[in-house]
Design a protein around this motif. Structure first.
Motif, mmCIF file in Angstrom:
data_model
loop_
_atom_site.group_PDB
_atom_site.id
_atom_site.type_symbol
_atom_site.label_atom_id
_atom_site.label_comp_id
_atom_site.label_asym_id
_atom_site.label_seq_id
_atom_site.Cartn_x
_atom_site.Cartn_y
_atom_site.Cartn_z
ATOM 1 N N PRO A 144 0.936 -1.045 -0.141
ATOM 2 C CA PRO A 144 0.085 -0.230 -0.013
ATOM 3 C C PRO A 144 0.746 1.238 -0.145
ATOM 4 N N MET A 145 0.264 2.461 -0.683
ATOM 5 C CA MET A 145 1.053 3.691 -0.604
ATOM 6 C C MET A 145 -0.060 4.824 -0.778
ATOM 7 N N SER A 146 0.097 5.822 0.102
ATOM 8 C CA SER A 146 -0.757 6.858 -0.032
ATOM 9 C C SER A 146 -0.266 7.789 -0.937
ATOM 10 N N ALA A 147 -1.163 8.484 -1.674
ATOM 11 C CA ALA A 147 -0.705 9.655 -2.435
ATOM 12 C C ALA A 147 0.254 10.681 -1.815
ATOM 13 N N ARG A 148 0.264 11.068 -0.632
ATOM 14 C CA ARG A 148 1.004 11.599 0.132
ATOM 15 C C ARG A 148 2.367 11.257 0.399
ATOM 16 N N ALA A 149 2.252 9.795 0.872
ATOM 17 C CA ALA A 149 3.468 9.183 1.111
ATOM 18 C C ALA A 149 4.412 9.242 -0.094
ATOM 19 N N ALA A 150 3.550 9.108 -1.412
ATOM 20 C CA ALA A 150 4.713 9.109 -2.807
ATOM 21 C C ALA A 150 5.500 10.508 -2.796
ATOM 22 N N GLY A 151 4.699 11.592 -2.396
ATOM 23 C CA GLY A 151 5.252 12.818 -2.501
ATOM 24 C C GLY A 151 6.573 12.982 -1.249
ATOM 25 N N TYR A 152 6.382 12.542 -0.045
ATOM 26 C CA TYR A 152 7.318 12.725 0.800
ATOM 27 C C TYR A 152 8.586 11.693 0.328
ATOM 28 N N ILE A 153 8.275 10.450 -0.326
ATOM 29 C CA ILE A 153 9.246 9.688 -0.743
ATOM 30 C C ILE A 153 10.088 10.410 -1.943
ATOM 31 N N LEU A 154 9.441 11.232 -2.553
ATOM 32 C CA LEU A 154 10.247 11.928 -3.780
ATOM 33 C C LEU A 154 11.195 12.828 -3.033
ATOM 34 N N SER A 155 10.968 13.430 -1.920
ATOM 35 C CA SER A 155 11.668 14.525 -1.410
ATOM 36 C C SER A 155 12.757 13.817 -0.977
#
Length: 170
Positions: A144-155
């Motif tokens: 599982p992954m949330s949309a916001r987790a994807a953003g924090y992962i990018l940073s």
């Protein structure tokens, strides 16, 4: 950064990246990191772009391209999740992407142009998400992954790899 995300929002594997995110606001973090990337790339001596610190290790250019490729993949994941698309997404094999990227033929200017285009798109994407969209969870690479987790992962992913370049390549 992990404290604002729930454990259900990401695979623990990504915790190392999430922990490196420097802002509690996804959009603010992406904007800040954009400037850091550009400054960092401009500081790399041209002759170091094709340098690798060991046999079978990526070059600096390949690491930079990996950051950009990962941005594209995770922004797409965030879009799918935010739109409540429940279709499982396959992983991507970074070890296949890198040798097929042509990264060693790019200039610093080209990396910066490519990164700015991708990052600006990511910023616009995340700006448009409501709180509900940010917390939508999908599946990628069997987790599982949330949309916001994807953003924090990018940073955090960007910070991780720039630290690697600084410590092992320069």
């Amino acid at each position: 950064m992990q404290s604002i995300l729930t454990p259900e929002e990401y695979n623990p594997y990504y915790g190392v990246y999430i922990d490196k995110a420097e802002s509690s606001n996804v959009v603010d973090g992406l904007k800040l990191d954009k400037h850091k990337f550009i400054e960092f790339v401009n500081s790399i001596p041209d002759e170091k772009l094709t340098y690798s610190y060991g046999e079978g290790k990526w070059t600096v250019a390949e690491v930079l391209q990996h950051i950009i490729d990962t941005e594209r993949v995770f922004a797409y994941r965030a879009l799918r999740f935010a739109r409540k698309d429940k279709s499982p997404l396959m992983g991507f094999d970074q070890d296949e992407y890198v040798p097929n990227s042509n990264a060693n033929n790019y200039t610093k200017k080209e990396f910066i142009e490519d990164f700015e285009a991708v990052r600006n798109s990511s910023i616009t994407l995340f700006k448009g998400f409501t709180e509900d969209m940010l917390t939508q969870i999908g599946e990628a690479s069997g987790s599982p992954m949330s949309a916001r987790a994807a953003g924090y992962i990018l940073s955090g992913h960007q910070k991780h790899h720039l630290d690697v370049i600084e410590n092992r390549y320069l």
